[in-house]
Design an enzyme around this catalytic site. Sequence first.
Site, PDB file in Angstrom:
ATOM      1  NE  ARG A  93      13.002  21.979   4.049  1.00  0.00           N
ATOM      2  CZ  ARG A  93      14.242  21.750   4.970  1.00  0.00           C
ATOM      3  NH1 ARG A  93      15.024  22.530   5.444  1.00  0.00           N
ATOM      4  NH2 ARG A  93      14.005  20.438   5.349  1.00  0.00           N
ATOM      5  CG  HIS A 149      21.094  22.138   0.483  1.00  0.00           C
ATOM      6  ND1 HIS A 149      20.239  22.176  -0.693  1.00  0.00           N
ATOM      7  CD2 HIS A 149      20.640  23.225   1.115  1.00  0.00           C
ATOM      8  CE1 HIS A 149      19.388  23.085  -0.680  1.00  0.00           C
ATOM      9  NE2 HIS A 149      19.554  23.791   0.298  1.00  0.00           N
ATOM     10  CE  LYS A 155      19.513  27.454   0.041  1.00  0.00           C
ATOM     11  NZ  LYS A 155      18.331  26.596   0.316  1.00  0.00           N
ATOM     12  CB  SER A 200      14.678  24.867   8.125  1.00  0.00           C
ATOM     13  OG  SER A 200      15.167  25.814   7.510  1.00  0.00           O
TER      14      SER A 200
END
EC number: 4.2.1.10
Length: 252
Positions: free
Chosen positions: A48, A143, A170, A231
């Site tokens: 990340r 997300h 994803k 995370s």
Amino acid sequence: MNKVVVKNVTFGEGAPKICVPMVGKTVAALKEEAEMLQTIDLDVVEWRVDFFEDVKDLAKVEAALDEIRTILPETPILFTFRSAKEGGELAVGDEFYFELNETLASTGKIDLVDVELFNEETDVLRLIETAHKNNVKVVMSNHDFDKTPAKEEIVSRLTRMEALGADLPKIAVMPKSAGDVLTLLDATNTVSEKANQPIITMSMAGTGVISRLAGEVFGSAMTFGAAKKASAPGQIDVNELRHVLDLLHKQF
């Protein structure tokens, strides 16, 4: 369904693969994390890079990557700059986001790159082309930290990612209820039955933990576990995660 092979890891068969994020702010912290991850039973490491304090200096980013790669030479590395609008640590402009990802994909030192769906399509397609030219697989992501979209919308986003050329679409969503978790699992099942590519899905926070465990049943090819600092909300300790995934795999 196509299998996606990255080093010694095959997505789209068997139990979901375990990805563990690295969130160190400095090279020293990243080296310490990488050395600790050497001792853990994982499949993929996600760097990340939005946590890295020198992220805006591309030479320093590549130098840090070299240090990580020296410690983890055979582990697939997923390179992720999570934008602030999708829950990341740092707000940057689109131009820098794409320059960073294209530059690092071009080094050949990463195995997978995260590309956020909701960007200018021409930029997304160019980054995918750069990645694929350098044998880097694309995890295309979205997300939603506020809610769980309707099933049809989740299906639509995952399908769109595949159409754009993602190797591993994803999506991560936030549940407000157990019903929201079922919506995510139902969408996962629907897409995985007809998709050409393996997909990665999760419902976040405590309510959504079951989605991080049940990927083999519903069709999610990778799950995220925490070794030090999570995370994202709901990530499980990696050792406990492996135990549960193995248990389910034996029954499947």
